[in-house]
Write a protein that holds these residues in place. Structure first.
Motif, PDB file in Angstrom:
ATOM      1  N   ILE A   1     -31.723 -12.036 -10.691  1.00 10.20           N
ATOM      2  CA  ILE A   1     -30.532 -11.466 -11.320  1.00 10.20           C
ATOM      3  C   ILE A   1     -29.680 -10.726 -10.292  1.00 10.20           C
ATOM      4  O   ILE A   1     -28.447 -10.789 -10.317  1.00 10.20           O
ATOM      5  N   LEU A   2     -30.332 -10.023  -9.362  1.00  9.78           N
ATOM      6  CA  LEU A   2     -29.599  -9.318  -8.310  1.00  9.78           C
ATOM      7  C   LEU A   2     -28.769 -10.292  -7.469  1.00  9.78           C
ATOM      8  O   LEU A   2     -27.626  -9.992  -7.105  1.00  9.78           O
ATOM      9  N   LEU A   3     -29.339 -11.445  -7.176  1.00  8.59           N
ATOM     10  CA  LEU A   3     -28.598 -12.455  -6.416  1.00  8.59           C
ATOM     11  C   LEU A   3     -27.375 -12.936  -7.199  1.00  8.59           C
ATOM     12  O   LEU A   3     -26.296 -13.135  -6.634  1.00  8.59           O
ATOM     13  N   LYS A   4     -27.541 -13.144  -8.519  1.00  7.07           N
ATOM     14  CA  LYS A   4     -26.421 -13.564  -9.355  1.00  7.07           C
ATOM     15  C   LYS A   4     -25.330 -12.495  -9.406  1.00  7.07           C
ATOM     16  O   LYS A   4     -24.135 -12.802  -9.348  1.00  7.07           O
ATOM     17  N   LEU A   5     -25.754 -11.240  -9.545  1.00 12.68           N
ATOM     18  CA  LEU A   5     -24.788 -10.134  -9.583  1.00 12.68           C
ATOM     19  C   LEU A   5     -24.004 -10.045  -8.279  1.00 12.68           C
ATOM     20  O   LEU A   5     -22.785  -9.822  -8.274  1.00 12.68           O
ATOM     21  N   GLU A   6     -24.718 -10.208  -7.178  1.00 13.96           N
ATOM     22  CA  GLU A   6     -24.082 -10.144  -5.861  1.00 13.96           C
ATOM     23  C   GLU A   6     -23.069 -11.281  -5.696  1.00 13.96           C
ATOM     24  O   GLU A   6     -21.951 -11.070  -5.210  1.00 13.96           O
ATOM     25  N   ALA A   7     -23.460 -12.485  -6.122  1.00 13.86           N
ATOM     26  CA  ALA A   7     -22.568 -13.647  -5.995  1.00 13.86           C
ATOM     27  C   ALA A   7     -21.328 -13.481  -6.873  1.00 13.86           C
ATOM     28  O   ALA A   7     -20.202 -13.782  -6.436  1.00 13.86           O
ATOM     29  N   GLN A   8     -21.517 -12.998  -8.092  1.00 13.85           N
ATOM     30  CA  GLN A   8     -20.389 -12.794  -9.003  1.00 13.85           C
ATOM     31  C   GLN A   8     -19.454 -11.714  -8.483  1.00 13.85           C
ATOM     32  O   GLN A   8     -18.223 -11.829  -8.587  1.00 13.85           O
ATOM     33  N   SER A   9     -20.032 -10.670  -7.909  1.00 11.92           N
ATOM     34  CA  SER A   9     -19.224  -9.597  -7.338  1.00 11.92           C
ATOM     35  C   SER A   9     -18.366 -10.101  -6.190  1.00 11.92           C
ATOM     36  O   SER A   9     -17.172  -9.779  -6.091  1.00 11.92           O
ATOM     37  N   GLU A  10     -18.938 -10.909  -5.310  1.00 14.56           N
ATOM     38  CA  GLU A  10     -18.182 -11.467  -4.179  1.00 14.56           C
ATOM     39  C   GLU A  10     -17.062 -12.382  -4.677  1.00 14.56           C
ATOM     40  O   GLU A  10     -15.955 -12.378  -4.135  1.00 14.56           O
ATOM     41  N   LYS A  11     -17.342 -13.161  -5.710  1.00 16.26           N
ATOM     42  CA  LYS A  11     -16.336 -14.052  -6.283  1.00 16.26           C
ATOM     43  C   LYS A  11     -15.164 -13.245  -6.839  1.00 16.26           C
ATOM     44  O   LYS A  11     -13.991 -13.585  -6.617  1.00 16.26           O
ATOM     45  N   ASN A  12     -15.475 -12.180  -7.568  1.00 18.76           N
ATOM     46  CA  ASN A  12     -14.426 -11.348  -8.153  1.00 18.76           C
ATOM     47  C   ASN A  12     -13.623 -10.610  -7.089  1.00 18.76           C
ATOM     48  O   ASN A  12     -12.411 -10.403  -7.243  1.00 18.76           O
ATOM     49  N   LYS A  13     -14.278 -10.214  -6.015  1.00 18.65           N
ATOM     50  CA  LYS A  13     -13.570  -9.538  -4.927  1.00 18.65           C
ATOM     51  C   LYS A  13     -12.541 -10.462  -4.277  1.00 18.65           C
ATOM     52  O   LYS A  13     -11.436 -10.031  -3.914  1.00 18.65           O
ATOM     53  N   LYS A  14     -12.893 -11.725  -4.131  1.00 17.03           N
ATOM     54  CA  LYS A  14     -11.954 -12.698  -3.566  1.00 17.03           C
ATOM     55  C   LYS A  14     -10.769 -12.924  -4.503  1.00 17.03           C
ATOM     56  O   LYS A  14      -9.615 -13.028  -4.055  1.00 17.03           O
ATOM     57  N   GLU A  15     -11.040 -12.993  -5.811  1.00 14.31           N
ATOM     58  CA  GLU A  15      -9.970 -13.143  -6.791  1.00 14.31           C
ATOM     59  C   GLU A  15      -9.061 -11.914  -6.774  1.00 14.31           C
ATOM     60  O   GLU A  15      -7.829 -12.039  -6.864  1.00 14.31           O
ATOM     61  N   LEU A  16      -9.669 -10.738  -6.661  1.00 16.17           N
ATOM     62  CA  LEU A  16      -8.898  -9.492  -6.619  1.00 16.17           C
ATOM     63  C   LEU A  16      -7.991  -9.467  -5.398  1.00 16.17           C
ATOM     64  O   LEU A  16      -6.809  -9.085  -5.496  1.00 16.17           O
ATOM     65  N   GLU A  17      -8.529  -9.855  -4.258  1.00 17.35           N
ATOM     66  CA  GLU A  17      -7.727  -9.869  -3.026  1.00 17.35           C
ATOM     67  C   GLU A  17      -6.532 -10.818  -3.168  1.00 17.35           C
ATOM     68  O   GLU A  17      -5.417 -10.509  -2.733  1.00 17.35           O
ATOM     69  N   LYS A  18      -6.745 -11.955  -3.798  1.00 15.24           N
ATOM     70  CA  LYS A  18      -5.669 -12.933  -4.011  1.00 15.24           C
ATOM     71  C   LYS A  18      -4.568 -12.346  -4.891  1.00 15.24           C
ATOM     72  O   LYS A  18      -3.368 -12.485  -4.588  1.00 15.24           O
ATOM     73  N   ILE A  19      -4.957 -11.680  -5.984  1.00 14.87           N
ATOM     74  CA  ILE A  19      -3.985 -11.067  -6.890  1.00 14.87           C
ATOM     75  C   ILE A  19      -3.222  -9.948  -6.204  1.00 14.87           C
ATOM     76  O   ILE A  19      -1.989  -9.821  -6.336  1.00 14.87           O
ATOM     77  N   GLN A  20      -3.926  -9.121  -5.446  1.00 16.36           N
ATOM     78  CA  GLN A  20      -3.281  -8.003  -4.752  1.00 16.36           C
ATOM     79  C   GLN A  20      -2.277  -8.499  -3.713  1.00 16.36           C
ATOM     80  O   GLN A  20      -1.200  -7.920  -3.563  1.00 16.36           O
TER      81      GLN A  20
END
Length: 312
Positions: A283-302
């Motif tokens: 689960i920790l690996l999934k959380l880490e992967a999802q967090s990285e994905k969202n960070k990339k999306e956030l950077e794109k929006i910003q």
């Protein structure tokens, strides 16, 4: 002015997400509280019943006399006392769990109290936003606000993922400590079975006590982890326990059969705890992967929002 209202939107969106999370956690804790209160009631009833059985066997009665003459009295008395002690042990653990749940519920209620005005504040900011869009001469104003809302939602979700990740790491550490204690208990238990004597039995049970304490702490961490995971749609973990009755039988009736039973219980708990740790790490690996994905999306929006703002 755009940047100021955008910042307010992002901040209040985060507060609203927290409010929704705390409400979901509170509901889940309240369900757990009902369950543990039922457990406490059942255990208290069981203990009273066991006490009555022990008293019957310890005092003169026709049944007592027949049991004595048939040679079964000591065996029955031993069994009843073991069951009573096991129930008392479970009762103490259940009381501790209830106290932890009560504290968690009180903490969530206080957090929700601090956020009681979040919805009103959000509506007020929305009104300001609508007025600014209407009065703005720029065709990009509405797009900037739309991107800001997406930014706020992503930031809030990233925060939730990180909070869940931190809670999961606490579980992983607690389970690792439990595994270490159980492994020591298993090693000393093997020596005890092979004839290690009183010292090996005492040391074994010291490690069992430590393992039980570690497992309770792991269960508490799991409970907190499960509440954090409510927002990211993951599942909870079952509890892991060591039987107080088997420990009692081994310590006071030191024999191969009792030792073997306790040893099997230790091994079962060890296997189960290792399985929980593996699941936690997944689960920790999934959380880490999802967090990285969202960070990339956030950077794109910003970046997109910054490009528009710079052209205004």
């Amino acid at each position: 002015m755009f940047s100021e209202i955008n910042a307010k939107l992002v901040a209040i969106q985060g507060e609203l997400r927290k409010r929704d999370k705390y409400k979901a956690q509170l509901m889940d804790y309240q369900k757990e509280l009902e369950t543990i209160e039922d457990t406490l009631s059942q255990l208290r009833t069981q203990i009273e019943s066991e006490k009555e059985e022990v008293e019957k066997l310890e005092h003169f009665s026709l049944t007592n006399l027949f049991a004595t003459l048939s040679g079964t009295k000591d065996e029955k008395l031993s069994k009843e006392k073991q069951e009573m002690i096991a129930a008392q042990h479970k009762l103490e653990k259940a009381k501790k769990t209830k106290m932890e749940i009560d504290e968690a519920i009180l903490g969530l209620k206080n957090k929700l109290l601090n956020l009681k005005n979040a919805e009103y504040e959000y509506q007020q900011v929305l009104i300001q936003k609508e007025n600014m869009i209407k009065s703005s001469t720029s065709p990009f104003a509405e797009k900037v606000f739309e991107l800001s809302e997406q930014e706020g939602a992503l930031k809030a979700h990233i925060t939730q993922l990180l909070e869940a990740y931190d809670a999961g790491k606490r579980v992983e550490r607690a389970l690792s400590e439990s595994i270490s204690s159980l492994e020591k208990a298993e090693n000393w238990g093997t020596w005890d079975i092979l004839g290690g004597g009183t010292i090996s039995s005492i040391v074994k049970h010291q490690h069992i006590d430590q393992a039980e304490s570690d497992l309770h702490r792991a269960q508490t961490s799991m409970r907190e982890f499960q509440k954090e995971l409510l927002d990211v749609q993951e599942t909870a973990f079952p509890e892991v326990n060591i039987s107080g009755m088997l420990k009692f039988a081994d310590f006071f009736f030191d024999g191969f059969i009792a030792d073997f039973m306790v040893q099997g219980k230790i091994k079962g708990s060890l296997d189960q705890t290792r399985g929980h740790r593996a699941k936690t790490n997944d689960i920790l690996l999934k959380l880490e992967a999802q967090s990285e994905k969202n960070k990339k999306e956030l950077e794109k929006i910003q970046n997109e929002k910054q490009g528009i703002v710079e052209r205004l």
